[in-house]
Every structure is written in structure tokens, then in C-alpha cells.
Design a protein around this motif. Structure first.
Motif, PDB file in Angstrom:
ATOM      1  N   PHE A   1     -10.202 -10.711 -15.422  1.00 38.22           N
ATOM      2  CA  PHE A   1     -11.332 -10.735 -16.351  1.00 38.22           C
ATOM      3  C   PHE A   1     -11.093  -9.830 -17.545  1.00 38.22           C
ATOM      4  O   PHE A   1     -10.629  -8.703 -17.417  1.00 38.22           O
ATOM      5  N   ARG A   2     -11.413 -10.355 -18.724  1.00 38.61           N
ATOM      6  CA  ARG A   2     -11.403  -9.532 -19.938  1.00 38.61           C
ATOM      7  C   ARG A   2     -12.405 -10.116 -20.920  1.00 38.61           C
ATOM      8  O   ARG A   2     -12.651 -11.321 -20.933  1.00 38.61           O
ATOM      9  N   ILE A   3     -12.985  -9.249 -21.725  1.00 40.05           N
ATOM     10  CA  ILE A   3     -13.858  -9.679 -22.803  1.00 40.05           C
ATOM     11  C   ILE A   3     -13.524  -8.843 -24.023  1.00 40.05           C
ATOM     12  O   ILE A   3     -13.436  -7.616 -23.939  1.00 40.05           O
ATOM     13  N   GLY A   4     -13.288  -9.508 -25.133  1.00 39.81           N
ATOM     14  CA  GLY A   4     -12.942  -8.769 -26.338  1.00 39.81           C
ATOM     15  C   GLY A   4     -12.480  -9.685 -27.449  1.00 39.81           C
ATOM     16  O   GLY A   4     -12.297 -10.885 -27.253  1.00 39.81           O
ATOM     17  N   TRP A   5     -12.302  -9.091 -28.608  1.00 42.29           N
ATOM     18  CA  TRP A   5     -11.786  -9.843 -29.742  1.00 42.29           C
ATOM     19  C   TRP A   5     -10.291 -10.080 -29.571  1.00 42.29           C
ATOM     20  O   TRP A   5      -9.588  -9.291 -28.931  1.00 42.29           O
ATOM     21  N   ASP A   6      -9.794 -11.170 -30.159  1.00 44.38           N
ATOM     22  CA  ASP A   6      -8.354 -11.456 -30.133  1.00 44.38           C
ATOM     23  C   ASP A   6      -7.582 -10.300 -30.771  1.00 44.38           C
ATOM     24  O   ASP A   6      -8.014  -9.717 -31.771  1.00 44.38           O
ATOM     25  N   ASN A   7      -6.434  -9.986 -30.155  1.00 43.17           N
ATOM     26  CA  ASN A   7      -5.507  -8.973 -30.680  1.00 43.17           C
ATOM     27  C   ASN A   7      -6.108  -7.560 -30.712  1.00 43.17           C
ATOM     28  O   ASN A   7      -5.652  -6.701 -31.463  1.00 43.17           O
ATOM     29  N   GLN A   8      -7.145  -7.332 -29.904  1.00 40.83           N
ATOM     30  CA  GLN A   8      -7.705  -5.985 -29.761  1.00 40.83           C
ATOM     31  C   GLN A   8      -7.797  -5.632 -28.287  1.00 40.83           C
ATOM     32  O   GLN A   8      -7.782  -6.505 -27.424  1.00 40.83           O
ATOM     33  N   GLN A   9      -7.891  -4.348 -27.997  1.00 39.49           N
ATOM     34  CA  GLN A   9      -8.068  -3.914 -26.614  1.00 39.49           C
ATOM     35  C   GLN A   9      -9.382  -4.485 -26.072  1.00 39.49           C
ATOM     36  O   GLN A   9     -10.389  -4.484 -26.770  1.00 39.49           O
ATOM     37  N   PRO A  10      -9.374  -4.991 -24.830  1.00 34.48           N
ATOM     38  CA  PRO A  10     -10.615  -5.530 -24.267  1.00 34.48           C
ATOM     39  C   PRO A  10     -11.613  -4.420 -23.954  1.00 34.48           C
ATOM     40  O   PRO A  10     -11.277  -3.234 -23.940  1.00 34.48           O
ATOM     41  N   ILE A  11     -12.843  -4.820 -23.696  1.00 34.42           N
ATOM     42  CA  ILE A  11     -13.910  -3.869 -23.348  1.00 34.42           C
ATOM     43  C   ILE A  11     -13.566  -3.134 -22.054  1.00 34.42           C
ATOM     44  O   ILE A  11     -13.064  -3.728 -21.108  1.00 34.42           O
TER      45      ILE A  11
ATOM     46  N   ARG B   1     -25.637  -3.340 -22.630  1.00 34.43           N
ATOM     47  CA  ARG B   1     -26.031  -3.465 -24.039  1.00 34.43           C
ATOM     48  C   ARG B   1     -25.312  -2.427 -24.899  1.00 34.43           C
ATOM     49  O   ARG B   1     -24.823  -2.729 -26.000  1.00 34.43           O
ATOM     50  N   LYS B   2     -25.248  -1.209 -24.400  1.00 34.00           N
ATOM     51  CA  LYS B   2     -24.605  -0.122 -25.145  1.00 34.00           C
ATOM     52  C   LYS B   2     -23.113  -0.398 -25.318  1.00 34.00           C
ATOM     53  O   LYS B   2     -22.555  -0.219 -26.413  1.00 34.00           O
ATOM     54  N   THR B   3     -22.461  -0.851 -24.249  1.00 32.65           N
ATOM     55  CA  THR B   3     -21.020  -1.131 -24.302  1.00 32.65           C
ATOM     56  C   THR B   3     -20.713  -2.243 -25.293  1.00 32.65           C
ATOM     57  O   THR B   3     -19.766  -2.136 -26.089  1.00 32.65           O
ATOM     58  N   LEU B   4     -21.489  -3.311 -25.260  1.00 36.81           N
ATOM     59  CA  LEU B   4     -21.275  -4.431 -26.178  1.00 36.81           C
ATOM     60  C   LEU B   4     -21.484  -3.992 -27.626  1.00 36.81           C
ATOM     61  O   LEU B   4     -20.710  -4.358 -28.521  1.00 36.81           O
ATOM     62  N   ALA B   5     -22.525  -3.204 -27.849  1.00 34.94           N
ATOM     63  CA  ALA B   5     -22.822  -2.734 -29.207  1.00 34.94           C
ATOM     64  C   ALA B   5     -21.710  -1.832 -29.732  1.00 34.94           C
ATOM     65  O   ALA B   5     -21.273  -1.955 -30.886  1.00 34.94           O
ATOM     66  N   GLU B   6     -21.238  -0.921 -28.888  1.00 37.84           N
ATOM     67  CA  GLU B   6     -20.177   0.003 -29.301  1.00 37.84           C
ATOM     68  C   GLU B   6     -18.870  -0.728 -29.592  1.00 37.84           C
ATOM     69  O   GLU B   6     -18.071  -0.276 -30.412  1.00 37.84           O
ATOM     70  N   TYR B   7     -18.673  -1.864 -28.922  1.00 37.87           N
ATOM     71  CA  TYR B   7     -17.449  -2.643 -29.155  1.00 37.87           C
ATOM     72  C   TYR B   7     -17.559  -3.485 -30.426  1.00 37.87           C
ATOM     73  O   TYR B   7     -16.573  -4.038 -30.896  1.00 37.87           O
ATOM     74  N   GLY B   8     -18.771  -3.591 -30.959  1.00 41.19           N
ATOM     75  CA  GLY B   8     -18.943  -4.350 -32.195  1.00 41.19           C
ATOM     76  C   GLY B   8     -19.391  -5.780 -31.995  1.00 41.19           C
ATOM     77  O   GLY B   8     -19.269  -6.609 -32.895  1.00 41.19           O
ATOM     78  N   ILE B   9     -19.919  -6.083 -30.805  1.00 43.44           N
ATOM     79  CA  ILE B   9     -20.420  -7.432 -30.546  1.00 43.44           C
ATOM     80  C   ILE B   9     -21.906  -7.456 -30.884  1.00 43.44           C
ATOM     81  O   ILE B   9     -22.704  -6.739 -30.277  1.00 43.44           O
ATOM     82  N   ASP B  10     -22.276  -8.266 -31.865  1.00 44.65           N
ATOM     83  CA  ASP B  10     -23.660  -8.339 -32.310  1.00 44.65           C
ATOM     84  C   ASP B  10     -24.569  -8.884 -31.221  1.00 44.65           C
ATOM     85  O   ASP B  10     -24.182  -9.768 -30.461  1.00 44.65           O
ATOM     86  N   ARG B  11     -25.788  -8.378 -31.160  1.00 46.29           N
ATOM     87  CA  ARG B  11     -26.730  -8.805 -30.111  1.00 46.29           C
ATOM     88  C   ARG B  11     -27.073 -10.291 -30.213  1.00 46.29           C
ATOM     89  O   ARG B  11     -27.515 -10.897 -29.240  1.00 46.29           O
TER      90      ARG B  11
END
Length: 205
Positions: free
Chosen positions: A7-17, A69-79
Motif C-alpha cells: 500500500f502507498r498513497i502519494g503523488w507520482d515521483n514523490q515519497q509516499p505518505i 485529515r491532518k496527514t493528508l493536509a500536511e502532504y498537500g492533498i486538498d480536502r
């Protein structure tokens, strides 16, 4: 979001959450599994904290939602892209989920060409949430694994039809090692070795 294999969640070519705790990650994955469906507080507590003191379990649930919610926000994923509303419903917008893509593409696998099947099979990076011991995920893992084996079998047939025996054997052995009790895979291996005159290998399987 990658759920096939590790499992991973994140933007392409960046470190995952990176998740604060394993339980926070499991809470997110459970809500992802039931995405767009209303999950009651009681359902979440029963699945994730069945033996926990009720008051403490509720506290952990609230903390888990907060840290997701905090983790997603800090990673730059819009709500607006990944949102958990007050009814404990996880909603996605513009998010690519590999599991859904694989299921959608595999629905018509019997009518795909060998090249199309090769592309489809390559998207199956591993079993659902591989390495995670979540009882609630077992049925989904088994269902997706069986679908993958069906794709492997049809792909191998297509490769044998165009006499690409080397690639067909590689994929059939991949399926056999995954589940040696799958009759279709075993029968195709025997047929392959009969066609190639390698009867000693057929006897082994």
C-alpha cells in the motif's frame, strides 16, 4: 492510491505518505474499502476495536480521523480530493485507485488481445494490501487474486496460440506458484509441455 501489492498513497515521483500509527493507516484503508458508503461509528468500532473499552475505542476513533485529515493536509492533498464527512464516509474526487482500474479493465478479459492482456496483467503489482494482516480485507484479497489468475490463464492461452511458449510458461509458473491447486493453470501447463515435447515437466506438475 496503490492497494495492489504494498500500500502507498502519494503523488507520482514523490515519497509516499507516512502514517502516524499502524491503526491510523488501517482506519484509512478500511474507509477506503467502503468508500462512498456511510459507515456508522459503531461499525468502525466493531471492526477495528472489538475488544477495546468502549470509551477508549471512541477516543481512538476520533483521534484516528483527526490524524488522517491532518496527514493528508500536511502532504498537500486538498480536502476536495479526499474528504471524510460527518457520517464517516470517505469520498474521492480525481483520485486514481489501482484496484478499481484493474477490476474495470479485467471485466472483459476474455475478449482482449494478448498484448492488451499483457498490459493488464502488468498492472497487478501484487495481492490486495499485501503484507497487511487485516481480517476484513481477506475476501477482497481472495476475489482479486482469483480474478488475476483468470487473467493469467487467458493470457497464457493467447500466448500459446501465437506460439510464444517461453512467456506462456513464465506466466503459468507464476500462477502455479501463487496457487498450485488452481486446476485451469495446471491443465494449461500440462498442455504447454505436451506441445513443446517437455513431458518430463508435465509429469512434475
Amino acid at each position: 492510491i496503490q492497494t495492489l501489492g504494498k500500500f502507498r498513497i502519494g503523488w507520482d515521483n514523490q515519497q509516499p505518505i507516512k502514517w502516524r500509527t499502524e491503526k491510523t493507516k488501517e482506519l484509512f484503508l478500511l474507509m477506503l474499502y467502503y468508500k462512498n458508503r456511510i459507515m456508522t461509528k459503531e461499525e468502525l468500532l466493531e471492526i477495528l476495536w472489538p475488544d477495546q473499552n468502549p470509551e477508549k475505542a471512541v477516543h481512538q476513533l476520533y483521534n484516528g480521523i483527526y490524524y488522517i485529515r491532518k496527514t493528508l493536509a500536511e502532504y498537500g492533498i486538498d480536502r476536495s480530493m479526499i474528504m471524510i464527512d460527518s457520517s464517516y464516509t470517505l469520498k474521492l474526487d480525481g483520485i486514481t485507485l489501482d484496484k478499481d482500474q484493474f477490476i474495470k479493465s479485467a471485466k472483459n478479459y476474455r475478449n482482449l488481445s494478448a498484448d492488451q492482456l499483457l498490459t493488464l496483467e502488468s498492472t497487478y503489482a501484487g495481492d490486495y494490501l499485501e503484507g497487511e494482516d487485516y481480517p476484513w480485507a481477506d475476501l477482497e484479497r481472495e476475489s482479486l487474486s482469483n480474478l488475476h489468475l483468470q487473467v493469467l490463464a487467458r493470457l497464457s492461452e493467447a500466448l500459446m496460440e501465437r506460439q510464444d511458449y517461453t512467456k506462456a510458461e513464465e506466466l503459468l509458473l507464476k500462477g502455479y506458484n501463487k496457487n498450485p491447486y488452481e486446476d485451469v493453470i495446471t491443465e494449461l501447463l500440462i498442455r504447454l509441455y505436451t506441445l513443446t515435447g517437455e513431458k518430463n515437466k508435465a509429469a512434475f506438475h
